[in-house]
Design a protein around this motif. Structure first.
Motif, short mmCIF file in Angstrom:
data_model
loop_
_atom_site.label_atom_id
_atom_site.label_comp_id
_atom_site.label_asym_id
_atom_site.label_seq_id
_atom_site.Cartn_x
_atom_site.Cartn_y
_atom_site.Cartn_z
N PHE A 115 3.49 12.02 -3.00
CA PHE A 115 4.49 12.76 -2.23
C PHE A 115 4.29 14.24 -2.53
O PHE A 115 4.03 14.62 -3.68
N GLU A 116 4.42 15.06 -1.49
CA GLU A 116 4.15 16.47 -1.74
C GLU A 116 5.43 17.26 -2.06
O GLU A 116 5.72 17.52 -3.21
N SER A 117 6.24 17.58 -1.04
CA SER A 117 7.40 18.43 -1.31
C SER A 117 8.54 17.62 -1.94
O SER A 117 8.77 17.69 -3.15
N VAL A 118 9.20 16.84 -1.11
CA VAL A 118 10.31 16.02 -1.61
C VAL A 118 9.69 14.89 -2.43
O VAL A 118 8.63 14.41 -2.10
N PHE A 119 10.33 14.46 -3.47
CA PHE A 119 9.87 13.36 -4.34
C PHE A 119 8.51 13.63 -4.99
O PHE A 119 7.75 12.70 -5.21
N SER A 120 8.20 14.91 -5.25
CA SER A 120 6.91 15.14 -5.93
C SER A 120 7.00 14.46 -7.30
O SER A 120 8.06 14.49 -7.95
N GLY A 121 5.94 13.84 -7.70
CA GLY A 121 5.97 13.04 -8.92
C GLY A 121 6.03 11.56 -8.59
O GLY A 121 5.84 10.71 -9.46
N LEU A 122 6.28 11.25 -7.33
CA LEU A 122 6.25 9.84 -6.91
C LEU A 122 4.99 9.60 -6.07
O LEU A 122 4.43 10.54 -5.49
N ILE A 123 4.58 8.35 -6.01
CA ILE A 123 3.36 8.00 -5.26
C ILE A 123 3.70 6.88 -4.28
O ILE A 123 4.38 5.90 -4.65
N LEU A 124 3.24 7.07 -3.04
CA LEU A 124 3.49 6.07 -2.00
C LEU A 124 2.21 5.25 -1.84
O LEU A 124 1.11 5.82 -1.76
N GLY A 125 2.31 3.94 -1.83
CA GLY A 125 1.10 3.11 -1.72
C GLY A 125 1.23 2.07 -0.63
O GLY A 125 2.33 1.76 -0.16
N MET A 126 0.07 1.52 -0.20
CA MET A 126 0.09 0.57 0.90
C MET A 126 -1.02 -0.47 0.74
O MET A 126 -2.07 -0.20 0.16
N LYS A 127 -0.76 -1.63 1.27
CA LYS A 127 -1.82 -2.64 1.38
C LYS A 127 -1.42 -3.65 2.45
O LYS A 127 -0.29 -3.60 2.95
N PHE A 128 -2.35 -4.52 2.81
CA PHE A 128 -2.00 -5.58 3.76
C PHE A 128 -1.73 -6.84 2.98
O PHE A 128 -2.45 -7.16 2.03
N ARG A 129 -0.68 -7.53 3.40
CA ARG A 129 -0.30 -8.74 2.68
C ARG A 129 -1.39 -9.80 2.80
O ARG A 129 -1.92 -10.06 3.88
N GLY A 130 -1.74 -10.41 1.69
CA GLY A 130 -2.65 -11.56 1.71
C GLY A 130 -4.10 -11.21 1.97
O GLY A 130 -4.93 -12.10 2.11
N THR A 131 -4.43 -9.92 2.06
CA THR A 131 -5.84 -9.59 2.29
C THR A 131 -6.17 -8.26 1.64
O THR A 131 -5.26 -7.57 1.16
N THR A 132 -7.45 -7.94 1.61
CA THR A 132 -7.82 -6.64 1.03
C THR A 132 -8.72 -5.91 2.03
O THR A 132 -9.24 -6.52 2.96
N ILE A 133 -8.90 -4.63 1.79
CA ILE A 133 -9.76 -3.85 2.68
C ILE A 133 -11.18 -4.43 2.66
O ILE A 133 -11.82 -4.56 3.69
N ALA A 134 -11.62 -4.85 1.47
CA ALA A 134 -12.98 -5.41 1.35
C ALA A 134 -13.10 -6.68 2.20
O ALA A 134 -14.10 -6.89 2.88
N THR A 135 -12.03 -7.51 2.17
CA THR A 135 -12.08 -8.75 2.97
C THR A 135 -12.14 -8.43 4.45
O THR A 135 -12.93 -9.01 5.19
N ILE A 136 -11.30 -7.47 4.89
CA ILE A 136 -11.29 -7.11 6.31
C ILE A 136 -12.67 -6.61 6.71
O ILE A 136 -13.24 -6.99 7.73
N SER A 137 -13.24 -5.73 5.85
CA SER A 137 -14.55 -5.16 6.17
C SER A 137 -15.62 -6.24 6.20
O SER A 137 -16.46 -6.28 7.10
N ASN A 138 -15.57 -7.16 5.22
CA ASN A 138 -16.58 -8.23 5.18
C ASN A 138 -16.47 -9.11 6.41
O ASN A 138 -17.49 -9.50 6.98
N ARG A 139 -15.23 -9.40 6.82
CA ARG A 139 -15.04 -10.27 7.98
C ARG A 139 -15.63 -9.59 9.22
O ARG A 139 -16.33 -10.19 10.02
N PHE A 140 -15.36 -8.28 9.33
CA PHE A 140 -15.87 -7.52 10.48
C PHE A 140 -17.40 -7.55 10.49
O PHE A 140 -18.03 -7.85 11.50
N LEU A 141 -17.99 -7.28 9.30
CA LEU A 141 -19.46 -7.24 9.24
C LEU A 141 -20.06 -8.61 9.52
O LEU A 141 -21.07 -8.72 10.21
N ARG A 142 -19.39 -9.64 9.00
CA ARG A 142 -19.91 -11.00 9.22
C ARG A 142 -19.94 -11.31 10.73
O ARG A 142 -20.92 -11.80 11.26
N THR A 143 -18.84 -10.94 11.41
CA THR A 143 -18.78 -11.18 12.86
C THR A 143 -19.91 -10.41 13.55
O THR A 143 -20.59 -10.93 14.42
#
Ligand code: ADP
Length: 557
Positions: free
Chosen positions: A261-289
Motif C-alpha cells: 500500500f502506498e499512501s493510506v495503510f503504508s506498512g500493509l501489503i495487499l496480496g492475491m492468488k487464485f483459489r486452488g491453482t497457481t500461476i505456474a499451473t495456469i502457465s503450464n496448462r496453457f503451454l501444454r495446450t
C-alpha cells in the motif's frame, strides 16, 4: 540461330519440388512455433504476463480500498463534535466503537486525546494511549504548519482533506498496526487552527474493515464461477508474513503476487492468488495446450502431405500408363490391319494360284481380324466400365458348355502355336447365372495371356471344377511367370510388368483389369499364383448359390 536449351524437369521431380515448396514453409512455421513456445516456457513469459495482470488487479483493488477508507473517515468526521471537549470526545467514542482513540490539537489548548473508555481497564491499552498522546503531541508541536499545508493541498487537489499515518504498537511480543486519520475539524478557524484525528485499531481493521472491503473488491466472484476461477485477496503487515485479513475465498497459504500500500495503510501489503491453482499451473496448462495444438497441426500436415504425395504419385503413374497404353494400342491396331491389307491385296491381285496358299492367307486374315475385334471389344468394355455404363446380361448358363465351346474356337490356334493343351472339365457341374459373353471374354483374355507370355515351354491347361461353394475356372501355363511384387498390380488398368520379355509382346494392359471387373460383377474373384521362369496359374472363382448347389447334387445323383 542460337537456341537456348529448355530444361524440362521430370514430372516426379516437379511434384517433389511443389511439395517441398509447401512443406518447407509449413515445417519452418512449426519449428519456429515450437522454439517460441520453448523460449516462452524457459523465460517464464506467461508467468510474467499473469503476474503483470495480477499487479493491475491489485492496483485497482488498492484504489478502491483507499476510497473506502476515505469514505469511512468522512462518515466519522460528519458526527465529530464541533466543541472538542474531553466530554464530547468521550461521548463521540461511545457512539464510534470502531475508533480506538480520538484526539484534537489546538495551539492554545494543546492536545486532548481520549481513548475507548471500555478498554482503559487494560493496562497495555492505557499505556498505549499515553504513548500515542506524547507522539502525536510531539508531531504537532513541531510540524503542525506542515500538516496544515499538506491538508490544504489535498483538499484542493483531491477534495479529500484527510492524512493517513501508520503507527505500530507492541502488544505482548507482537507488533500491531494502527492507522491514524488526521484532518482539520469543523471548529477550526484561522485564529484558532485545530487538527483532529481518529486512530483505527488493528482489531477493527482485521475483523471488520478489510474482510468487508476485500470481498467487495475481489474480482471474478460471480455466483456461477467455479471455485477454481475465483480470485482471493489478503492483507498482511510488512513486519510479518502472517495474514491480517482475507477475502472469503482465501484457502490458506501465501499470496502469489503482492503489492505494498502506498499512501493510506503504508506498512500493509495487499496480496492475491487464485483459489486452488497457481500461476505456474495456469502457465503450464496453457503451454501444454499450445504444444498439443502445434503437435496436432504437425501431424495433420504430415498426414496431408503423405496423402497428397500418394495420390499425386498414383496420378503420375496412371498418366504414364495411359500414354504407354496409347502407343501400345496404336501398335496393336496397326499390325493386324497391315497384315490384313497385305494378304487381301495379294489375294486380290490373283497371283496366288495354289488353293492351299490361298486358304492359308484367308486364315491369316480371319485370325488377324479376330485379334482386332478382341482388342476392340476389350477397349469398348473398358470404356463402358470406366463410364459406369457396363451392363451384364445374367442368364442361367451351363458354364461347362460355355468353357468348352470358347476353348474349341481357340484350340486350333493354340495347337498351331505349338502348345501342349490340356482341358479338364468336371462332370455334373451346376448351372450358374452369368453373362455368357463376359465370362467367355474373361477366359479368352487369360488363355491369350498364357499364350502370349510363354517363351520356351509351351504348355496350357484349363480346368473347371467345383470347390466348396464355388465353381473354379483355372488357367495354367509354364511361361515367363510374374514376380511376387508385381502380382497385385497386374489387375490394375493399363498395368504391364516392366520386363523386357513383356515389352516385346503386344498388349494394352487392359485384359486382367477387365477380367477382375467382370468376375467381381458376378460376386466372384480372380487370383494369381506365379513363379518367375516357371509359370502362372490364374483362378476365376464364381460363387454357386444355395439352390444351384442342390440342383447340382440332384443332377449328379
Ligand atoms: P496385356 O497382356 O495386354 O499387357 P493384361 O492386363 O492382360 O495386359 O496383363 C497385364 C500384365 O500381366 C501383362 O502385361 C503381363 O506383364 C502380366 N501377365 C498377365 N498374364 C500373364 C501370364 N500368363 N504370364 C506372365 N505374365 C502375365
Amino acid at each position: 540461330m542460337f537456341k537456348l536449351p529448355i530444361r524440362r524437369w521430370p514430372e516426379r521431380s516437379r511434384m517433389l519440388l511443389v511439395m517441398l515448396a509447401v512443406l518447407l514453409p509449413a515445417a519452418a512455421l512449426i519449428v519456429v512455433s515450437i522454439r517460441q513456445l520453448r523460449s516462452i516456457q524457459r523465460e517464464k513469459a506467461i508467468e510474467a504476463v499473469i503476474q503483470r495482470d495480477y499487479q493491475q488487479v491489485l492496483a485497482i483493488a488498492e484504489k478502491r480500498i483507499v476510497d473506502h477508507a476515505y469514505d469511512v473517515v468522512e462518515d466519522d468526521k460528519a458526527t465529530f463534535p464541533e466543541e472538542p471537549s474531553a466530554k464530547n470526545l468521550k461521548a463521540f467514542l461511545t457512539t464510534h466503537p470502531d475508533i480506538a482513540h480520538v484526539f484534537v490539537w489546538s495551539e492554545k489548548g494543546k492536545l486532548v486525546l481520549e481513548s475507548q473508555p471500555g478498554r482503559m481497564s487494560n493496562p497495555d491499552f492505557d499505556q498505549e494511549s499515553m504513548k500515542l498522546s506524547s507522539m502525536v503531541g510531539g508531531w504537532f508541536e513541531g510540524e503542525s504548519s506542515e500538516f496544515f499545508v499538506k491538508l490544504r493541498k489535498m483538499a484542493k487537489t483531491e477534495g479529500r482533506p484527510t492524512l493517513f499515518e501508520s503507527n505500530w504498537v507492541l502488544r505482548g511480543d507482537k507488533w500491531e498496526y494502527q492507522s491514524l486519520a488526521i484532518f482539520v475539524p469543523r471548529g477550526s478557524t484561522a485564529e484558532q487552527p485545530e487538527l483532529a484525528g481518529f486512530v483505527y485499531d488493528t482489531d477493527y481493521l482485521r475483523d471488520k474493515f478489510f474482510p468487508q472491503i476485500l470481498n467487495a473488491v475481489c474480482p471474478y466472484q460471480r455466483a456461477g464461477n467455479s471455485p477454481e476461477s475465483q480470485a482471493a485477496m489478503m492483507v498482511r503487515t510488512a513486519k510479518s508474513p502472517a495474514l491480517l485479513a482475507a477475502s472469503s475465498a482465501w484457502d490458506g497459504g501465501s499470496a502469489e503476487v503482492e503489492r505494498k500500500f502506498e499512501s493510506v495503510f503504508s506498512g500493509l501489503i495487499l496480496g492475491m492468488k487464485f483459489r486452488g491453482t497457481t500461476i505456474a499451473t495456469i502457465s503450464n496448462r496453457f503451454l501444454r495446450t499450445e504444444f498439443l495444438i502445434v503437435g496436432a497441426l504437425s501431424l495433420l500436415l504430415a498426414v496431408g502431405m503423405f496423402f497428397t504425395y500418394r495420390s499425386v504419385t498414383r496420378e503420375l503413374a496412371l498418366a504414364k500408363l495411359k500414354s504407354d497404353f496409347v502407343s501400345n494400342v496404336s501398335h496393336e491396331l496397326r499390325t493386324p490391319l497391315a497384315l490384313i491389307r497385305l494378304y487381301a491385296e495379294t489375294l486380290e491381285l490373283g497371283r496366288i494360284a495354289s488353293p492351299a496358299k490361298q486358304h492359308e492367307y484367308h486364315e491369316i486374315i480371319r485370325k488377324e481380324s479376330e485379334r482386332l475385334s478382341g482388342l476392340i471389344n476389350n477397349i469398348l468394355d473398358f470404356s463402358r466400365i470406366e463410364a459406369g455404363k457396363k451392363e451384364y446380361n445374367f442368364r442361367e448358363t451351363d458354364v461347362a458348355d460355355l468353357v468348352r465351346s470358347t476353348l474349341e474356337s481357340y484350340r486350333y490356334e493354340i495347337e498351331q502355336n505349338g502348345f501342349q493343351f490340356e482341358q479338364k472339365i468336371d462332370d455334373n457341374l451346376p448351372q450358374l447365372r452369368v453373362d455368357r459373353e463376359a465370362i467367355a471374354r474373361s477366359l479368352l483374355n487369360l488363355v491369350n495371356n498364357a499364350v502370349k507370355y510363354s517363351a520356351t515351354e509351351k504348355y496350357l491347361r484349363v480346368c473347371l471344377y467345383r470347390s466348396n461353394g464355388s465353381l473354379n475356372l483355372e488357367v495354367v501355363d509354364h511361361g515367363i511367370g510374374i514376380p511376387d511384387g508385381e502380382q497385385p498390380k497386374i489387375f490394375e488398368k493399363f498395368y504391364r510388368v516392366g520386363d523386357p520379355l513383356v515389352h516385346n509382346t503386344k498388349g494394352s494392359g487392359l485384359g486382367l483389369s477387365l477380367v477382375r471387373h467382370i468376375v467381381r460383377a458376378h460376386n466372384g474373384d480372380v487370383t494369381v499364383e506365379s513363379t518367375p521362369g516357371k509359370g502362372s496359374k490364374f483362378v476365376i472363382t464364381l460363387p454357386v448359390q444355395e439352390g444351384q448347389q442342390q440342383e447340382a447334387s440332384g443332377a449328379s445323383a
